[in-house]
Write an enzyme that holds these catalytic residues in place. Structure first.
Site, PDB file in Angstrom:
ATOM      1  N   HIS A 180       0.810  -1.213   0.000  1.00  0.00           N
ATOM      2  CA  HIS A 180       0.000   0.000   0.000  1.00  0.00           C
ATOM      3  C   HIS A 180       0.850   1.273   0.000  1.00  0.00           C
ATOM      4  O   HIS A 180       0.346   2.352  -0.303  1.00  0.00           O
ATOM      5  CB  HIS A 180      -0.988  -0.008   1.177  1.00  0.00           C
ATOM      6  N   ASP A 188       0.077  -7.551   1.480  1.00  0.00           N
ATOM      7  CA  ASP A 188       0.528  -6.168   1.651  1.00  0.00           C
ATOM      8  C   ASP A 188       2.045  -6.049   1.676  1.00  0.00           C
ATOM      9  O   ASP A 188       2.626  -5.338   2.501  1.00  0.00           O
ATOM     10  CB  ASP A 188      -0.078  -5.530   2.904  1.00  0.00           C
ATOM     11  N   SER A 197       4.679   3.093   7.589  1.00  0.00           N
ATOM     12  CA  SER A 197       4.404   1.877   6.825  1.00  0.00           C
ATOM     13  C   SER A 197       5.619   1.468   6.016  1.00  0.00           C
ATOM     14  O   SER A 197       6.244   2.285   5.335  1.00  0.00           O
ATOM     15  CB  SER A 197       3.234   2.117   5.861  1.00  0.00           C
TER      16      SER A 197
END
Length: 371
Positions: A105, A136, A219
């Protein structure tokens, strides 16, 4: 891939901590805090404290501080900042050839990126190797990797234990090369990411839960133990159950190192994921609601893969799955969470409704489609 361990499935309000660069930032200083304040409280600031106890506690505190500093010095050079369009995230140098692992993402649908090394002095071009949104994870590659880049060392996920001290490294809110600290709060969590306009949402097994702060921009960054090893890739932060969207302090999740290594090795070698290592029924499903539309009743089978596990067991489109093994299934999301904790080749009993009648089938699980 790893087993589900002792963890549990969670349907928590979650967010992916990525960042849009146009977001404004206000910093507030923490009043009354200093690097020595915690040791002062523990080291004899009471009527019964002895000088020897104070000295011993001070020495232990200094040793831990040295451990923190040594780990930061060893690992932070392996953590990079990734710019993908208007979004900003983090990544980890995976090998000396310039491969960088991050969250899918973080890179979105892009194929070219800018990567800033930890010293903030050099920005490099990178291109997509492969993105695997189902877990992911993604790998990108520096076009011209500089000499001396430092690959990270990944931990054995089976040795990660609750209570271990960990540091989260990344670029939260655009503040490059930032570090937060906490502990491993739980292991083996199965967590469903929220669906967005860009993603239908995915379920990830065996995640590491941590109290180390994971904020927007973190992230794809590193969750690190004090042995200078990557425990996992920072991926999700829980938000308040009130629906306000405010982050729930001390609840973050990282994809475990063993899963990262397994999938990244396949992406680099084959240019894709050849074996996801995750169990599947071989169906597509949707949540079935009561006639009033306010109660979930099961996972409706929309389609069945010909020759797949469900097909071989006699499950058909239109059936409604209500139980897998001993676990009640009320939604498509719950079905994904249960399957995430199982293994390919494992046999489970599936209970389903067909034309109002309850039926069961013994299904040998297959492997989740890898690409």
């Amino acid at each position: 891939m790893e087993s589900a361990g002792s963890g549990t499935s969670r349907s928590l309000p979650l967010r992916r901590p990525c960042l849009v660069l146009t977001v404004g930032l206000v910093l507030a200083a923490a009043a009354g805090c200093s690097s020595g304040s915690s040791s002062n409280a523990a080291n004899g600031w009471n009527s019964g404290g002895s000088s020897s106890a104070t000295a011993a506690a001070s020495g232990a505190g200094n040793d831990l501080q040295t451990d923190y500093q040594n780990t930061v010095k060893a690992v932070l050079p392996s953590v990079v900042q990734i710019t993908a369009g208007e979004s900003l995230g983090s990544g980890i140098v995976y090998d000396s050839k310039g491969d960088v692992v991050t969250n899918a993402h973080v890179i979105g649908t892009g194929h070219s990126f800018k990567v800033t090394l930890a010293d903030s002095s050099t920005t490099l071009d990178a291109t997509l190797v492969y993105s695997y949104p189902t877990s992911d994870l993604a790998v990108i590659k520096l076009t011209n990797p500089p000499s001396g880049i430092r690959p990270a060392v990944f931990a054995d996920s089976s040795k990660v234990a609750v209570g271990q001290i960990v540091l989260a490294m990344g670029n939260p809110l655009g503040l490059e090369s930032s570090v937060t600290q906490g502990i491993v709060s739980a292991v083996g969590r199965t967590v469903s990411e929220p669906s967005t306009a860009e993603s239908p949402g995915v379920t990830i097994p065996n995640m590491v839960q941590t109290s180390a702060a994971i904020n927007p921009g973190n992230s794809g960054g590193a969750l690190v133990n004090l042995a200078d090893q990557i425990v996992g890739i920072n991926t999700l932060a829980a938000t308040s159950a009130s629906g306000s969207g405010a982050q729930a302090p001390g609840i973050g999740f990282a994809i475990p190192a063993s899963a990262v290594v397994s999938l990244a090795d396949q992406m680099i070698k084959d240019g894709k994921v050849t074996n996801s290592g995750r169990a599947a029924l071989g169906i597509t499903s949707r949540t079935v609601l009561t006639s009033g539309g306010d109660t979930e009743t099961g996972a409706g089978v929309v389609s069945v893969t010909s020759g797949g596990p469900a097909d071989r067991a006699g499950i058909q489109a239109g059936d409604v799955i209500t139980k897998v093994g001993g676990t009640t299934i009320a939604s498509s999301n719950e079905l994904s969470e249960v399957l995430a904790g199982l293994q390919p080749g494992q046999q489970v009993q599936v209970t389903y409704l067909r034309s109002g009648q309850t039926k069961t089938a013994n299904v040998t699980l297959g492997t989740l489609a890898a690409s």
